[in-house]
Design an enzyme around this catalytic site. Structure first.
Site, mmCIF file in Angstrom:
data_model
loop_
_atom_site.group_PDB
_atom_site.id
_atom_site.type_symbol
_atom_site.label_atom_id
_atom_site.label_comp_id
_atom_site.label_asym_id
_atom_site.label_seq_id
_atom_site.Cartn_x
_atom_site.Cartn_y
_atom_site.Cartn_z
ATOM 1 N N MET A 37 37.718 44.859 43.441
ATOM 2 C CA MET A 37 38.844 43.961 43.678
ATOM 3 C C MET A 37 38.407 42.569 43.288
ATOM 4 O O MET A 37 37.575 41.990 43.943
ATOM 5 C CB MET A 37 39.297 43.982 45.129
ATOM 6 C CG MET A 37 40.644 43.334 45.326
ATOM 7 S SD MET A 37 41.258 43.497 46.996
ATOM 8 C CE MET A 37 40.556 42.046 47.735
ATOM 9 N N CYS A 38 38.923 42.071 42.253
ATOM 10 C CA CYS A 38 38.657 40.745 41.723
ATOM 11 C C CYS A 38 37.300 40.668 41.030
ATOM 12 O O CYS A 38 36.314 41.214 41.492
ATOM 13 C CB CYS A 38 38.697 39.662 42.795
ATOM 14 S SG CYS A 38 40.257 39.579 43.647
ATOM 15 N N GLY A 39 37.281 39.984 39.912
ATOM 16 C CA GLY A 39 36.036 39.727 39.198
ATOM 17 C C GLY A 39 35.794 38.235 39.179
ATOM 18 O O GLY A 39 36.725 37.458 38.979
#
Lengths: 382, 502
Positions: A37-39
């Site tokens: 979830m999210c980079g």
């Protein structure tokens, strides 16, 4: 000296290293098994040599699997040398004609607008511009009794809490945040970030669950000199928010990351803590570990936990934050989100994915995965 | 004439099952059972539903029925309302009652639900990962002066106030020796020691038998000042000033002279057989500044080494009072909600005065935060904490820790019959009659109380882990992890929680 919480201070930093990288770090708690979830990625050049935005754009797009095309953003330090003494206020207007006069008059009350303009943008087919991004170069009125930073942070809190169609999402000197709803490439091209030259860049590829679509909810989050990108979900948000609001901050972004920016601002700027101590307060050692420390160390570590109990952040997170002099990365004390660190010449990289670092710098050396809670601190020289 | 009222309980002994062993006769302190030739005679009118007979009957021959013969039902003129009137018409006196609030107010705790992680953040497994429930009670600095020495060592320049460290946020509240027996005190003190927590002495002084456990004791200074001298203050790990009690806000206490035996007389430092009357206010505290003076006095007397708590009943203005206490050198405020138990209180107070602990804790925590003084004061919630869910919810509403009272008694066998004030407790808890006290075995009872604290602590760790939280301080005041279920808008605003689904 094998404790998990000793900060790694880079040799490339100007001060004595407390501990340099060991030659290798085991991959325990590393990136491959945790959920996506999210980079995030950050890069810093210790000698303040600037990079244009094309590299970080490329790096961020390597992590599109961590995003959903609903939010991305970049923060860049050193991009406004002509206005380096002014606070660069980046603002989202819902409706320029209606909302701008209000903000103009508010700013005029607090100081002088040296210059303002629409942030240059370029329409992208994949990005629907729901706000008009604007920037002000602002100087607080020197005759006001309060310190400049106080005035600007109070201004940001007031404007954002009032919700009059203007949201100040970046307020530091010689830096700017560029963010929007969309894929990283679209957001980068929308703001033409390859036109900016910065010596620190932070970037974030968002997989929103909380406030999709809303540009204010995209990262980075910034207050004054500090910008933050964050991958995770803060399970202690309710505690952190109520704590930080008791110091006069107002949370207006509907997302947990903004408290991190405010917590760092509180501890570092207002309480005068060194950044590594602030990070230690946010992701402190376990009591059991504190119990094993020598007396003096135990004493100040206990004090830090007691005083900042409500600032401590829980839940899975990897965070990269920066100000004009440094870039830091740290994870929660269980390391439930990935964080990879790389170095190449004068450049320090911190990211969710090694691939992102390699996209930006194929020659990168010494890719490492710091242990849970172990902060990585890189400082610029001079 | 008023005549006999319908009996409250009916006890029946199944003649087929009964083997006439007489254990019920021996065990009932209220005289329900007697031997009538070769059978057991039952006088149900004496029954209090203490269940001692049922617990002791080897053949399950005894059954108990509540309200076997009731009044004509009426929503307003309840049985309780009618009986209170008969009682007062006869006596012209205040009605006394034991245990906590017995009116049917909705329990707010039961209308709050806790959160757990799914997908977006991983829940933590306490069997695999550390979950910290260690809690520190006392003043904490708002910020720290930490300097970096040459060479990189960190130096702490801020002086910290001594805190009380508890290994679990569950403490045992103040129930005095006198109200309860020495064996009950001993059992709880041992349990506190075993589980790394603390227990309150109540206003009964500290019996010499408890001196080995003094490091686990919080000594109380109440309006009667019974048992208070410098030796007593120095023995405690912390000192608590009792201003009020949730079961009877605004009034004092009364231990009848017949309970003041030689031992109690010595411990309380009052003559044997004399009534121990604690006045409604402390007669040296008529204002908040007087309280601050007493706090300072106690700190001074103990060389500023011990945390001082102030216990108040949860009343309408509780938040402002707590904010006042925070400005004194006091380290913690204990808020006792209107469900708090008691050995004896006027029924009208027990049932009608004060506010629920949930709302009180929420408003105190908020007020302290709004004034930027939350670190000045720890908040201890008490009054009606029935299980680990109540504990977790109290902490999420803003408490640092809880006191349990009734729950600890129940762990020792108490059946919540509510007749504590009669001094005949057949479980050996709320009595001073040596033969009854001897029924409570401290070896066994201490283990039961310790088990209860351990079990709740385990459950709390599981709840924290499920919520993705590995340290108790991240639950404290974290109202985002609560949702109100069937609570009205106004109350949700006070609690600062959203409704389910929101």
């Amino acid at each position: 000296m094998e404790g998990n919480f000793l900060p790694i201070v880079f040799i490339l930093s100007g001060i004595t290293p407390i501990r340099a990288f060991p030659d290798c770090l085991e991959a325990e708690g590393g990136g491959s098994t945790v959920m996506t979830m999210c980079g995030i990625i950050g890069v810093m050049d210790k000698s303040r040599r600037t990079m244009d935005g094309s590299g970080i754009r490329q790096a961020l797009s390597m992590m599109n699997e961590r995003g959903s095309g609903e939010g991305a953003g970049y923060a860049a330090y050193g991009i406004y040398p002509d206005y380096r003494d002014c606070y660069a206020l980046h603002v989202f207007f819902d409706d320029v004609h209606e909302n701008k006069p209000l903000l103009d008059s508010a700013l005029a009350q607090w100081g002088t607008i040296e210059h303002d303009e629409a942030i240059p943008t370029c329409d992208r087919p994949g990005l629907r511009a729901v706000h008009t991004p604007w920037r002000y170069f602002f100087k607080p009125d020197p005759s006001l009794a309060a310190p400049e930073d106080e005035i600007v942070s109070a201004l940001v809190m007031q404007v954002n809490a009032a919700r009059r169609g203007a949201l100040i999402f970046s307020s530091g000197k010689d830096l700017g945040v560029f963010k929007a709803g969309g894929w990283p490439e679209d957001v980068a091209d929308f703001y033409r970030i390859e036109d900016y030259e910065g010596y620190i860049w932070l970037a974030h590829n968002r997989y929103p669950t909380n406030t999709p679509g809303w540009w204010g909810g995209a990262h980075p989050f910034n207050l004054l000199d500090w910008s933050v990108v964050h991958n995770g979900e803060i399970t202690s948000y309710g505690t952190n928010r109520r704590y930080i609001e008791s110091f006069g901050y107002t949370c207006t972004m509907f997302t947990d990351t903004e408290v991190i920016a405010y917590l760092i601002d509180l501890m570092v700027r207002r309480h005068g803590l060194d950044i590594d101590l602030a990070v230690r307060a946010l992701a402190p050692p376990f009591w059991e570990e504190i119990g094993r420390m020598p007396a003096a160390e135990r004493e100040w570590n206990s004090a830090l936990r007691l005083a900042y109990a409500s600032a401590m952040m829980n839940g899975p997170f990897a965070i990269v934050a920066a100000n004009r002099d440094m870039m830091i990365g740290f994870t929660d004390r269980g390391k439930l989100r990935p964080m990879v660190v790389g170095e190449c010449d004068d450049r320090l990289y911190i990211s969710s994915e090694e691939a992102a670092i390699r996209a930006m710098e194929p020659r990168v050396e010494s890719i490492r995965m710091p242990a849970a809670g172990e902060p990585v601190i890189g400082r610029v020289i001079a | 004439m008023i005549g006999s009222l319908p009996p409250r309980y009916r006890i029946s002994v199944d003649p087929v099952r009964c083997m006439e062993c007489g254990r019920c006769i021996e065990n009932c302190a209220y005289g329900v059972f007697s031997r009538d030739g070769d059978r057991i005679f039952v006088n149900s009118r004496n029954c209090t539903a203490c269940h001692r007979c049922i617990a002791c009957c080897p053949r399950d021959a005894i059954s108990l029925e509540e309200h076997p013969c009731d009044y004509r039902s009426h929503p307003l003129w309840t049985r309780e309302a009618r009986e209170a009137i008969y009682n007062q018409a006869r006596t012209g006196k205040i009605i006394l009652a034991g245990m906590g609030n017995a009116l049917d107010y909705p329990a707010i705790f039961d209308r709050l639900v806790l959160d757990a992680c799914q997908v977006t953040n991983p829940s933590l497994d306490p069997l695999r990962e550390p979950i910290e429930v260690t809690t520190h009670l006392g003043k904490k600095p708002a910020s720290l002066d930490l300097r970096r020495r040459e060479g990189g060592d960190v130096e702490l320049r801020t002086r910290l106030t001594p805190n009380l460290r508890i290994e679990t946020p569950i403490m045992i509240g103040h129930m005095s020796y006198g109200a309860i027996s020495l064996n009950a005190h001993l059992s709880m003190a041992r349990a506190a020691k075993e589980t790394g927590t603390f227990m309150g002495t109540g206003e009964g002084g500290l019996h010499a038998a408890l001196h080995p456990y003094q490091d686990q004791m919080i000594v109380q200074v109440a309006s009667g000042r019974f048992g208070v001298n410098i030796d007593y203050l120095e023995r405690g790990a912390a000192i608590e000033i009792k201003i009020g009690q949730g079961a009877k806000p605004g009034i004092g206490g009364h231990l009848p002279g017949e309970k003041v035996c030689a031992d109690i007389s010595r411990t309380r430092m009052i003559p044997e057989g004399s009534d121990a009357i604690s006045p409604a206010p402390h007669h040296d505290i008529y204002s908040i500044e007087d309280l601050a003076q007493l706090v300072r006095g106690l700190k001074e007397a103990t060389e500023w080494k011990k945390p001082v708590f102030v216990k108040i009943a949860a009343v309408h203005n509780v938040a402002a009072i707590a904010a006042g206490i925070a400005r004194s050198p006091a380290d913690a405020v204990v808020i006792d909600g209107f469900r708090g138990g008691t050995g004896a209180a006027p029924m009208v107070f027990r049932d009608h005065v004060g506010i629920p602990i949930e709302a009180a804790v929420a408003s105190v925590d908020k007020k302290l935060r709004d004034q930027g003084i939350r670190n000045e004061l720890s908040v201890i919630a008490s009054g009606g904490i029935r299980g680990s869910a109540d504990l977790a919810k109290a902490i999420a509403l803003g408490a640092d820790a809880v006191y349990i009272g009734t729950a600890a008694l129940v762990a020792m066998g108490c059946r919540v019959c509510g007749n504590c004030y009669r001094g005949l407790c057949p479980w050996g808890i709320a009595t001073q009659r040596p033969d009854l006290v001897a029924r409570l075995n401290p070896d066994e009872a201490s283990n039961q109380v310790a088990n209860l604290i351990r079990a709740w602590t385990l459950e709390l760790s599981e709840l924290l882990g499920a919520a993705g939280i590995n340290s108790i301080e991240s639950l404290r005041g974290n109202r985002d992890r609560l949702r109100g279920y069937m609570l009205d808008e106004g109350l949700m605003q006070v609690l600062d929680v959203r409704g389910v689904g929101a």
